[in-house]
Design an enzyme around this catalytic site. Structure first.
Site, short mmCIF file in Angstrom:
data_model
loop_
_atom_site.label_atom_id
_atom_site.label_comp_id
_atom_site.label_asym_id
_atom_site.label_seq_id
_atom_site.Cartn_x
_atom_site.Cartn_y
_atom_site.Cartn_z
N SER A 1 84.52 17.12 -28.95
CA SER A 1 85.87 16.59 -29.06
C SER A 1 86.82 17.23 -28.04
CB SER A 1 86.37 16.77 -30.50
OG SER A 1 87.48 15.96 -30.75
N ASP B 1 86.50 16.77 -13.58
CA ASP B 1 87.07 15.66 -12.81
C ASP B 1 88.05 16.16 -11.75
OD1 ASP B 1 85.65 13.76 -14.21
OD2 ASP B 1 87.24 13.35 -15.64
N LYS C 1 81.18 13.62 -29.08
CA LYS C 1 82.11 12.98 -30.01
C LYS C 1 83.38 12.61 -29.26
CE LYS C 1 84.58 13.32 -34.38
NZ LYS C 1 85.86 12.81 -33.83
#
Length: 698
Positions: free
Chosen positions: A465, A476, A490
């Protein structure tokens, strides 16, 4: 056994089944009927997925209900199910209209079969066990893919083997015949008593578990009692052991450990361990919990702060369920202080020169909501605590910082966003897409960067999460390296819907990285992968039935801070060279491969005592051999028994990777400590390569 004896016992079984029908009669309440109707509406119009209660869904839900009632195909016959086969295409109508009578009737049929079988087992014990544990019989240990039996004699054969296996499992623990019979009688009588105490709420809960589980794994119905427990758990005021549990067939399995909780601190439980008995410190007898409802098991484990609970556990790595052991945990509460970030400095040497790297352990993404909402200036949060640790490490002139997010199951989304902001100068952090396709963008709006040096993020299969949002954003942005093993996966958001009776935990949205990739199902793939003892086929989103799939949305505009992928070939080459010579890494790799091999090979267990002992000893000999290879390479004392290795690991293990005893050598720490040290080595490599590239370009 003679044909006449078999026929007589089948007659007894049938008689018990007939007599039980009046006892087990349960009917749905008006509140439950209404809750079913309201749940259908919430699922159809509020769930992220396109929920359509058509025939295909009904088939899936019906099969799931049968799995819940008899997952091992050990009680129901095909003729028991046949009168209810029309529900395979009509469960959607049943749910939408609250027509629960036949659902309850199918549960009653399964309960009657289960009750009759337990009466049969107790009758066998009354006659006295007479097993010789010779011969070549084997018992299939997992029958979830088996077909339902067509004849009673098929189940008779199965249960003769099951009873023999239960007796053999106890006999192998050096119990005599009388002790074995007493232990089995207690087990079966306990299971029978729990059937007799079944209430309509239990039946409705099982049906709703089939309904919600057929959609996706994080949607769930919470009864009024379960809702209360959920609220207590969310407030962190629960006095217990700090372990999240879930059902796994007839067993209760450890899903994860609460960071900073008693079980995590004690180091005696691991994810995927199965709890088979619970005992209190002031009682000699332990209560067998195989087949017990999850909430009842939780009630047994809970207790006053400072008291001890004893758990009989089958380790996650065990192939044979006889290899259980008892652990003791002191109950306690979990507060923010237990979950606070902490740091250490790791000293490395290269070419005779010393180097310092910082490691910050982040157990969870927490915030003191009460203090924050009250407007207090000094409220505790992950971001604030990590910021303090970063400042400490900067003062010690570390050459890079590793954030250890292993076993961090997530927490407050706002903290994931603000934590990213410590390492970037403003920008988006995560996209959240709702059921209508609308995307909301979250990010860090504060100017400035607290730390702009070399950064690493260490993750594992239990990083989930918010941890995945953080690791994905760092990857990124090109802000640092992600190291470890694939994360949980998740990538969904849940909210609670109030029903007239109970609550519905509903998946309403999905997380996406700023690059547009979902974190759902696949999780975050590290730049450099470490071996792991956590089995991804048993732990993680991809291991869950009906998990939502991976997809992507459009990326958002953001600037990259670096190109760490340019250095990956060189970094991987150096890492692999070190790993080949690192006894702990070699151990993790070989132990992971061995665990996979044992699971694949041992789908049955022998009912021959000597053969069973040989198989168990062979498995443990392989595991002990790997452990002693590691110890020899590290100059540590070798062990004589595999159980010594398990107890030694429990006594010294602390999964967070931060060494609580700085006087101990790192070599004496559990094998997983090697991941922290290697992460520091890789980050030092990265810092050097990046600096050389900047000099060359300058």
């Amino acid at each position: 056994m003679s044909w006449f004896a078999t026929l007589s016992r089948l007659t007894v079984l049938t008689a018990v089944l007939i007599m039980s029908s009046a006892v087990m009669a349960l009917e749905p309440t008006d509140e439950q009927r209404q809750a079913a109707v309201e749940s259908a509406d919430s699922l159809r119009y509020g769930h992220y997925a396109d929920v359509n209660f058509d025939e295909a869904w009904s088939q899936n839900a019906f099969d799931r209900y049968l799995d819940i009632l008899d997952g091992q195909r050990a009680y129901l016959l095909q003729r028991d199910i046949k009168p209810f086969n029309h529900l395979r295409t009509e469960l959607g109508r049943v749910l939408k209209n609250g027509e629960l009578d036949e659902v309850f009737a199918l549960h009653q049929r399964a309960s009657q079969r289960r009750e009759a079988r337990l009466e049969w087992l107790l009758d066998e014990l009354d006659q006295g066990l007479d097993f010789d544990f010779d011969g070549n019989q084997r018992l299939e240990v997992d029958r979830e893919d088996a077909a339902f039996a067509t004849r009673e004699s098929e189940l008779e054969t199965l249960w003769e083997k099951r009873l023999k296996n239960d007796a053999l499992s106890l006999a192998l623990t050096d119990q005599d015949r009388e002790q074995v019979e007493d232990a089995l009688r207690q087990r079966y009588e306990g299971q029978l008593s729990r059937i007799e105490q079944t209430e309509p709420e239990d039946v409705f809960g099982l049906f709703m578990a089939a309904v919600t589980g057929s959609i996706e794994p994080h949607t769930a119905y919470l009864s009024p009692r379960q809702g209360e427990s959920f609220d207590i758990q969310m407030s962190l005021s629960l006095e217990g052991i700090g372990a999240l549990l879930q059902t796994d067939g007839e067993y209760v399995k450890v899903a994860s450990l609460v960071a900073g909780g008693p079980a995590e601190r004690a180091g005696v439980l691991k994810p995927a361990d199965r709890i088979i008995a619970v005992g209190q410190e002031d009682e000699d007898e332990m209560v067998n919990v195989i087949g017990m409802r999850l909430d009842n098991v939780v009630d047994l484990i809970r207790g006053p702060k400072g008291s001890k609970v004893r758990l009989e556990v089958i380790p996650a790595q065990a192939v044979d369920t006889t290899r259980s052991h008892v652990v003791a945990i002191t109950r306690d509460t979990v507060d923010l202080e237990d979950q606070a970030a902490s740091s250490e400095v790791i000293e490395l040497e290269r070419d005779g020169e010393p180097h310092s790297l910082g490691v910050i352990n982040v157990p969870t993404f927490y915030v003191d909501f009460d203090a924050w909402q009250a407007g207090e200036d000094d409220y505790r949060s992950t971001t604030r605590d990590v910021a303090e640790e970063v400042e400490k490490l900067k003062e010690q002139d570390v050459e890079g910082i590793v954030l250890d997010l292993r076993n961090n199951g997530g927490g407050a989304l706002q903290e994931a966003n603000s934590l990213i902001g410590l390492f970037i100068d403003r920008g988006p952090t995560v996209q959240v897409r709702d059921a209508r396709g609308r995307i909301q963008l979250y990010g860090d709006s504060e100017a400035g960067t607290l730390y702009d040096g070399p950064l690493g993020v260490l993750v594992n299969r239990l990083s989930a999460s918010a941890s995945e949002i953080f690791a994905g954003a760092i990857q990124d942005y090109g802000r640092g390296l992600v190291l470890g093993s694939n994360t949980f996966g998740k990538g969904t958001v849940q909210t609670l819907d109030q029903l007239n009776h109970g609550e519905l935990k509903l998946t309403r949205a999905k997380f996406y990285r700023i690059s547009g990739k979902s974190t759902q199902n696949r999780g975050i793939e590290p730049d450099i992968t470490f071996p792991s003892l956590i089995d991804p086929e048993r732990i993680g989103e991809s291991s869950l039935d009906n998990a939502l799939g991976w997809d992507s949305v459009r990326d958002v505009q953001y600037r990259r801070y670096g190109q760490p992928e340019e250095f990956l070939p060189a970094l991987k080459k150096r890492h692999e060279a070190r790993a080949e010579d690192n006894p702990n890494f070699v151990y993790l790799e070989r132990q992971s491969a061995l665990a996979r091999k044992l699971r694949e090979q041992h789908t049955t267990v022998s009912l021959n005592r000597e053969q069973r002992k040989k198989e168990m000893e062979a498995q443990e000999a392989e595991q002990l051999s790997l452990e002693n290879q590691r110890r020899r390479a590290l100059g540590m004392e070798e062990l004589d028994e595999w159980i010594d290795a398990r107890e030694d690991a429990m006594a010294g293990s602390h999964q967070d990777g931060i060494n609580d005893d700085k006087d101990d050598d790192d070599e004496d720490m559990p094998a997983e400590r090697a991941q922290v040290l290697e992460a520091a080595e890789i980050l030092l490599d990265y810092a050097g390569l990046a600096a050389n590239t900047r000099l060359a370009k300058g």
